[in-house]
Write a protein that holds these residues in place. Structure first.
Motif, PDB file in Angstrom:
ATOM      1  N   GLN A   1      -4.024   6.222   8.099  1.00 22.42           N
ATOM      2  CA  GLN A   1      -3.513   4.993   7.519  1.00 22.42           C
ATOM      3  C   GLN A   1      -2.781   4.503   8.869  1.00 22.42           C
ATOM      4  O   GLN A   1      -2.272   4.954   9.621  1.00 22.42           O
ATOM      5  CB  GLN A   1      -2.856   5.050   6.413  1.00 22.42           C
TER       6      GLN A   1
ATOM      7  N   THR B   1       0.890  -1.087  -0.054  1.00 21.35           N
ATOM      8  CA  THR B   1      -0.042  -0.029  -0.059  1.00 21.35           C
ATOM      9  C   THR B   1       0.831   1.226  -0.173  1.00 21.35           C
ATOM     10  O   THR B   1       1.835   1.486   0.721  1.00 21.35           O
ATOM     11  CB  THR B   1      -0.897   0.377   1.333  1.00 21.35           C
ATOM     12  N   VAL B   2       0.548   2.200  -0.787  1.00 24.08           N
ATOM     13  CA  VAL B   2       1.304   3.476  -0.941  1.00 24.08           C
ATOM     14  C   VAL B   2       0.321   4.364   0.208  1.00 24.08           C
ATOM     15  O   VAL B   2      -0.482   4.638   0.145  1.00 24.08           O
ATOM     16  CB  VAL B   2       1.355   4.020  -2.198  1.00 24.08           C
ATOM     17  N   VAL B   3       1.371   5.063   1.035  1.00 24.69           N
ATOM     18  CA  VAL B   3       0.899   5.720   2.148  1.00 24.69           C
ATOM     19  C   VAL B   3       0.443   7.360   1.400  1.00 24.69           C
ATOM     20  O   VAL B   3       1.456   7.597   0.781  1.00 24.69           O
ATOM     21  CB  VAL B   3       1.577   5.794   3.456  1.00 24.69           C
ATOM     22  N   THR B   4      -0.519   7.976   1.915  1.00 24.50           N
ATOM     23  CA  THR B   4      -0.780   9.271   1.375  1.00 24.50           C
ATOM     24  C   THR B   4      -0.866  10.120   2.318  1.00 24.50           C
ATOM     25  O   THR B   4      -0.824   9.853   3.767  1.00 24.50           O
ATOM     26  CB  THR B   4      -2.391   9.319   0.644  1.00 24.50           C
ATOM     27  N   LEU B   5      -0.804  11.495   2.279  1.00 20.44           N
ATOM     28  CA  LEU B   5      -0.585  12.391   3.198  1.00 20.44           C
ATOM     29  C   LEU B   5      -1.785  12.963   3.563  1.00 20.44           C
ATOM     30  O   LEU B   5      -2.216  13.302   4.717  1.00 20.44           O
ATOM     31  CB  LEU B   5       0.134  13.696   2.603  1.00 20.44           C
ATOM     32  N   ALA B   6      -2.875  12.510   2.703  1.00 19.93           N
ATOM     33  CA  ALA B   6      -4.332  13.346   3.088  1.00 19.93           C
ATOM     34  C   ALA B   6      -5.342  12.051   4.009  1.00 19.93           C
ATOM     35  O   ALA B   6      -6.412  12.598   4.178  1.00 19.93           O
ATOM     36  CB  ALA B   6      -5.000  13.499   1.900  1.00 19.93           C
ATOM     37  N   ALA B   7      -4.827  11.102   4.340  1.00 19.64           N
ATOM     38  CA  ALA B   7      -5.712  10.028   4.715  1.00 19.64           C
ATOM     39  C   ALA B   7      -4.975   9.362   6.097  1.00 19.64           C
ATOM     40  O   ALA B   7      -3.821   9.486   6.485  1.00 19.64           O
ATOM     41  CB  ALA B   7      -6.048   8.712   3.957  1.00 19.64           C
TER      42      ALA B   7
END
Length: 192
Positions: A140, A132-138
């Motif tokens: 996780q 999974t690629v981690v995002t800044l907006a969510a």
């Protein structure tokens, strides 16, 4: 003296000789249509024409509204492409030019909408395995990941260690309060 070659001829438009009209090696000319006919070894009539719409093996010709089935193109000059979609995939022409490269033997599959933005010379490497690629907006959850020198802002939350834990794990204010309270109780008991 020169020999004169005579061919069968017709001036009737669209008249085609029958197989019984020609012997092998014999020619027939329809000079109204501009077609020269001959009989093949399989006993059919074929023709040559002076029609400029016939595609030849040499020279440059433009084909309009023609379907080529399984053509082999050798170094074609494609010119400016004007297609806005291929097999229901829509394309938006860039203002100056762009390149999309998919390495040989690789597949690009998108099951959702993808938008990539950034600056020139910026690259992003996806994980080599499924991940999974981690995002800044969510929000996780990261499991078994190392954060090197993270800067935490706001009010970070961490699990509270059991009393008496002596490790390098993060100590919460709840853990520190428990340690301080236990030391105060121990000191009060010692002082009587």
């Amino acid at each position: 003296m020169a020999n004169k070659v005579l061919v069968k001829k017709s001036s009737v438009a669209a008249k085609v000789p029958l197989t019984t009209d020609l012997d092998y090696g014999e020619l027939a000319l329809n000079y109204t249509d501009g077609k020269l006919y001959y009989k093949t070894a399989s006993n059919t009539i074929k023709s040559f024409t002076d029609d400029t719409s016939v595609v030849t093996l040499t020279g440059t010709q433009t084909l309009t509204n023609k379907t080529l089935t399984s053509p082999t193109l050798t170094t074609p000059a494609l010119g400016v492409a004007t297609a806005t979609s291929i097999n229901k995939v829509a394309f938006t022409a860039p203002a100056t030019g762009s390149t999309l490269t998919i390495a040989n033997g690789k597949t690009l599959t998108a099951s959702n909408s993808l938008t990539f933005t950034g600056t020139d010379a910026t690259s992003f490497a996806f994980p080599g395995t499924s991940d999974t690629v981690v995002t800044l907006a969510a929000t996780q959850t990261l499991t078994n990941k190392s954060l090197t020198s993270p800067t935490m802002t706001g009010t970070p939350i961490a699990p509270t260690a059991a009393a008496g834990t002596v490790t390098t794990q993060v100590a919460t204010t709840a853990f520190a309060d428990t340690v301080a309270l236990n030391k105060a109780v121990a000191m009060a008991i010692a002082l009587g």
